[in-house]
Write an enzyme that holds these catalytic residues in place. Structure first.
Site, mmCIF file in Angstrom:
data_model
loop_
_atom_site.group_PDB
_atom_site.id
_atom_site.type_symbol
_atom_site.label_atom_id
_atom_site.label_comp_id
_atom_site.label_asym_id
_atom_site.label_seq_id
_atom_site.Cartn_x
_atom_site.Cartn_y
_atom_site.Cartn_z
ATOM 1 C CB SER A 122 42.972 -91.125 -34.725
ATOM 2 O OG SER A 122 43.588 -92.002 -33.798
ATOM 3 C CE LYS A 124 46.710 -87.024 -27.594
ATOM 4 N NZ LYS A 124 47.031 -85.663 -28.043
#
Length: 401
Positions: free
Chosen positions: A335, A93
């Site tokens: 994840s 991110k």
């Protein structure tokens, strides 16, 4: 033998000089003096980073590709991990935050002293807080209650104000809260789930990095999950244009199979969701699959980039993340475990000799208070106590309950 980077490679690494996302290392070595015994070129230890950076955002991108050994990789296949936790704030991110803020600056939507706000499960908020701290913007983050507390602390450490929304509101609730606050106070809303700046940065950086690392090399599968869908959309679009033979594998939690349901998300005029998707159920993969299909993901799905779909069963994401740590020395989050499980299962069915790349989006340190670390004790176990007692000094005996 030390080799200077070719002018072509330097130009390639500098392709995003306007956004200062890439910095080219100055020297590579190969052979016996390199940090590996393989024939690949790597920076020699002790050579330095290669350039002096003006600010932290210049360290975003150019994350390494690391081979998974035989303890996890099926025989006759090769899996590489694209390790996004090498970004400065330890997640993929960081790319998104740099792109959104720099795009807003170029378009005149941000000026000194402004406030930036965004809804996030944590990693985007941490990345946005990083860029705001460096640029001098105020930062407000909305985050749903269930996400790990260490993420709140990291954002506050970076100077952000963190507004925690009730668990019952799910991801949609934190998105709506951010929109309300932005409208009331006149703040800049990042719109990570809707903005084209999200996927375009992956098209301009992450996709080229993968294809450049595999230039003149075999690559058969690229495996990813989705949070906003920016990585899937941007990297997938780039791969299909420049390496069309590569199959794209998209994974989502089996408990929250939004894409597999075939049901579209209803949207507001700005692309944000009007409410929770009917196929959503809570799942343990923080950062993946909010309770709606993001607009960025939906637009990527319309491009028909996906070749195969994988549903992640309960439990395997945590188990695989733990195995990545204990067998590979790769500390990634839930994840990352989910993506690697999808890559391993794909490799088992793939033709012999197949080469796969799996995205590892963030670091395991984001998950200390989550089920990923539930089986990891802080106190010494009996085996550790036995080692401690094998010599006479400095033995910390457990206290009686």
């Amino acid at each position: 033998m030390k080799l200077l980077l070719s002018s072509a490679l330097l130009a390639l690494l500098a392709v995003n000089s306007a956004s200062a996302a890439f910095v080219a290392p100055s020297k590579l070595v190969t052979g016996a003096t390199a940090t590996t015994t393989s024939n690949t070129q790597v920076m020699a230890r002790g050579d330095g980073y290669g350039e002096l950076l003006d600010d932290v955002t210049q360290a975003v991108g150019n994350t390494p590709m690391i081979k998974i050994n035989e303890k996890l990789c099926p025989p006759g296949r090769t899996i590489y991990a694209k390790c996004e936790f090498f970004n400065p704030l330890s997640s993929v991110k960081d790319r998104l935050a740099v792109s959104i803020i720099e795009t807003a600056e170029r378009e005149g939507k941000l000026k000194p002293g402004d406030t930036v706000i965004e809804a996030t499960s944590g990693n985007t908020g941490i990345a946005v807080a990083m860029v705001c701290a460096q640029r001098g913007y105020k930062c407000v983050i909305t985050m749903a209650e269930p996400f790990s507390v260490e993420r709140r602390k990291l954002m506050r450490m970076l100077g952000a104000k963190v507004i925690v929304t009730p668990k019952a509101g799910k991801g949609t609730g934190m998105v709506m809260k951010a929109a309300e606050l932005a409208e009331k106070h006149g703040w800049f809303l990042c719109h990570q789930f809707e903005t084209d700046a999200n996927w375009k940065f992956h098209y301009e950086t992450t996709g080229p990095e993968i294809c450049n690392d595999f230039k003149d090399k075999k690559l058969d599968y690229w495996v990813t999950g989705y949070g906003t869908g920016g990585t899937y959309h941007g990297v997938g679009k780039y791969i299909k244009e420049f390496r069309p033979e590569v199959k794209i594998i998209l994974a989502e939690p089996g408990a929250a199979a939004l894409l597999d349901s075939g049901i579209a998300t209803e949207r507001n005029a700005d692309g944000s969701p009007t409410g929770t998707h009917p196929a959503f159920n809570p799942h343990p993969i923080q950062g993946w699959t909010p309770d709606f299909i993001p607009k960025v993901l939906e637009d990527g799905m319309a491009l028909n980039l996906m070749d195969e779909y994988v549903a992640i069963p309960d439990g395997v994401s945590i188990e695989t993340a733990q195995k990545l740590a204990s067998t590979q020395g790769l500390l990634t989050g839930i994840s990352g475990g989910a993506t690697m499980w999808a890559a391993i299962e794909t490799a088992k069915k793939a033709p012999e000799g197949s080469v796969l790349v799996a995205m590892l989006p963030d670091t395991g340190e984001r998950y200390l208070s989550t089920p990923l670390f539930a089986s990891i004790n802080a106190d010494m176990n009996e085996e550790e106590l036995e080692i401690a007692r094998s010599t006479e000094s400095f033995i910390l005996e457990p206290t009686a309950p």
